[in-house]
Design a protein around this motif. Structure first.
Motif: not given
Length: 383
Positions: A69-86
Motif C-alpha cells: 500500500p502507498r498509505v498506511s491504515g487499517t484494512v476495512t475490506r478484502v475484496a478478493v480471495e486467493g487464486n481467484a481470477p481478477v
C-alpha cells in the motif's frame, strides 16, 4: 527414428554379409560394421543437436507483483480471495480512508479561503493606486504652498514659520506617497507571482489538495493487471504500512514468459522466427507449438558487479566454473487439440527448436519430443 535408421543399417549388413554373402562375415567385417553403426549414430546425434537443438529445461515464468500500500491504515475490506481470477482495475483491498478524507476537506476549506484572499488582492491594488494618487496630489499641493510661503517670506509679506511648516508638510506628503507606492508595489508583486493561471498561494494549496486526494484514492488498492492474487492472508482489521518489505499480498500477472535454456554451442543456427515444440509435464501427451521470439545473449557469468575492489583472478590450479546456458524466449502459438493455451506458472518440460538447416533430420527430433510428451504420463514414485 534413430532406432529405425539403425535397424535399416542392420538390415543392410544382414543382407550384404549374411543373406547375399557379397562380403565375408569375419572379425574384420564385424568390427567394421559395428564401427559404422556407431559412426552413423554419432553423426546423426551430433548433427540434430545443432540443426534442431533440444532443451530439457523449459520454464513457464509469470511476473509477480508484491502489493504494497502507498498509505498506511487499517484494512476495512478484502475484496478478493486467493487464486481467484481478477481483471485489471478491480478492487483488491480497501483501507480506512477517514484521516485522508478529513485532510481533503481541510485543504478544500483552505483553498476556498486562499481563493477569496486572492480576489481581495485586486481591491488592495486599486486601493493602493488610489492612495498613491491622493498622496501625490497632497505632495504637489504642499510643494506649491511651500513655494508660495518662500516667495512671501522673501518679500517680507510672510513669516519664516509658515515656510518651515509647509516644508514639514512636504516631507509628510513624501512619506505618505512612498508608503502608498510601496503598498502598490507589494500588491502588484503578489499578483504577478503565479503558477500557471493561479496565484502562488492558491497554487500551493491546490498542490497540497492534489496530494491529499491522491492519498485518499490510494486507500483503494486495485489490481495492476489481469491475473490472480495468492497468499491472501490479510484480513479486515489488520494494519498495513507503506513499507516494501511488508507486502499485503502477492499478485500473479497473467502475462507469461516461456524460456528454454540451451548450452552455449547449441544456438549457432537458431534465429528469431524458428519453429519450436514444447512438451510440458503438466500437459502429458500434448505439445505446445511455438516460435522463437528472441535469444537472450547474456548470463550472470558475463557480469562484473559494481565494487570498489579489484576482481580476483582465479587460482592457477582451480577448475574453471561450468559455462552457464543462454535463454531462448519462446512465444506459444497453439497446442494439440486447439483451444486456449493454459500453461501453469512454474510449469517445466522439454522442447526443441527447428532451424532452417537440414530439414529432413527434423523428423528425428519430432519423434523424440513426442516420445517425451508420452513419457510425461508416467508418475514415477512408489507412494
Amino acid at each position: 527414428m534413430l532406432e529405425i535408421i539403425l535397424g535399416g543399417y542392420a538390415f543392410l549388413v544382414w543382407l550384404i554379409f549374411i543373406k547375399l554373402k557379397w562380403l565375408p562375415w569375419n572379425i574384420q567385417t564385424q568390427v567394421g560394421a559395428a564401427t559404422g553403426a556407431l559412426a552413423l549414430a554419432a553423426s546423426i546425434i551430433f548433427t540434430i543437436n545443432v540443426v534442431t537443438p533440444s532443451s530439457n529445461d523449459v520454464r513457464a515464468i509469470n511476473y509477480v507483483s508484491e502489493i504494497v500500500p502507498r498509505v498506511s491504515g487499517t484494512v476495512t475490506r478484502v475484496a478478493v480471495e486467493g487464486n481467484a481470477p481478477v481483471k485489471k482495475g478491480e478492487v483488491l483491498l480497501e483501507i480506512d480512508d477517514t484521516p485522508y478524507r478529513l485532510r481533503v476537506r481541510e485543504l478544500k476549506a483552505k483553498l476556498a479561503d486562499a481563493t477569496a484572499s486572492a480576489k481581495t488582492l485586486w481591491q488592495d491594488l486599486d486601493s493602493a493606486k488610489s492612495g498613491a494618487i491622493a498622496a501625490q496630489a497632497q505632495l504637489d499641493l504642499m510643494k506649491k504652498r511651500l513655494s508660495e510661503a518662500q516667495a512671501l517670506a522673501r518679500t517680507g509679506a510672510g513669516n519664516q514659520y509658515d515656510v518651515e511648516n509647509f516644508r514639514a508638510e512636504v516631507k509628510k506628503a513624501e512619506s505618505s506617497l512612498a508608503t502608498a507606492q510601496s503598498s502598490q508595489a507589494k500588491a502588484q508583486i503578489r499578483l504577478e507571482a503565479k503558477v500557471g493561471p493561479d496565484l502562488a498561494s492558491v497554487a500551493q494549496i491546490k498542490a497540497q489538495l492534489d496530494a491529499a486526494q491522491y492519498d485518499l484514492d490510494s486507500t483503494i488498492i486495485l489490481a495492476p493487471s489481469d491475473g490472480y492474487a495468492v497468499n491472501v492472508a490479510v484480513r479486515p482489521g489488520n494494519y498495513l504500512v507503506s513499507m516494501p518489505f511488508r507486502p499485503a499480498l502477492s499478485f500473479v500477472e497473467q502475462e507469461q514468459r516461456i524460456l528454454a535454456f540451451f548450452d552455449q554451442n547449441e544456438l549457432r543456427y537458431v534465429q528469431p522466427g524458428d519453429k519450436a515444440e514444447i512438451a510440458f509435464k503438466t500437459l502429458p501427451g500434448k505439445l505446445v507449438y511455438a516460435k522463437v521470439e528472441s535469444i537472450v545473449w547474456a548470463n550472470g557469468q558475463g557480469q562484473l558487479l559494481q565494487s570498489g575492489q579489484v576482481p580476483n583472478a582465479p587460482p592457477e590450479m582451480a577448475p574453471p566454473p561450468l559455462a552457464q546456458k543462454y535463454a531462448v524466449r519462446l512465444l506459444p502459438m497453439r497446442q494439440d487439440g486447439g483451444g486456449p493455451i493454459f500453461i501453469p506458472m512454474g510449469a517445466r518440460g522439454g522442447g526443441a527448436v527447428y532451424t532452417d538447416k537440414l530439414a529432413p533430420l527434423h523428423l528425428l527430433r519430432m519423434v523424440m519430443i513426442r516420445a517425451q510428451s508420452l513419457l510425461n504420463y508416467l508418475v514415477l514414485k512408489l507412494h
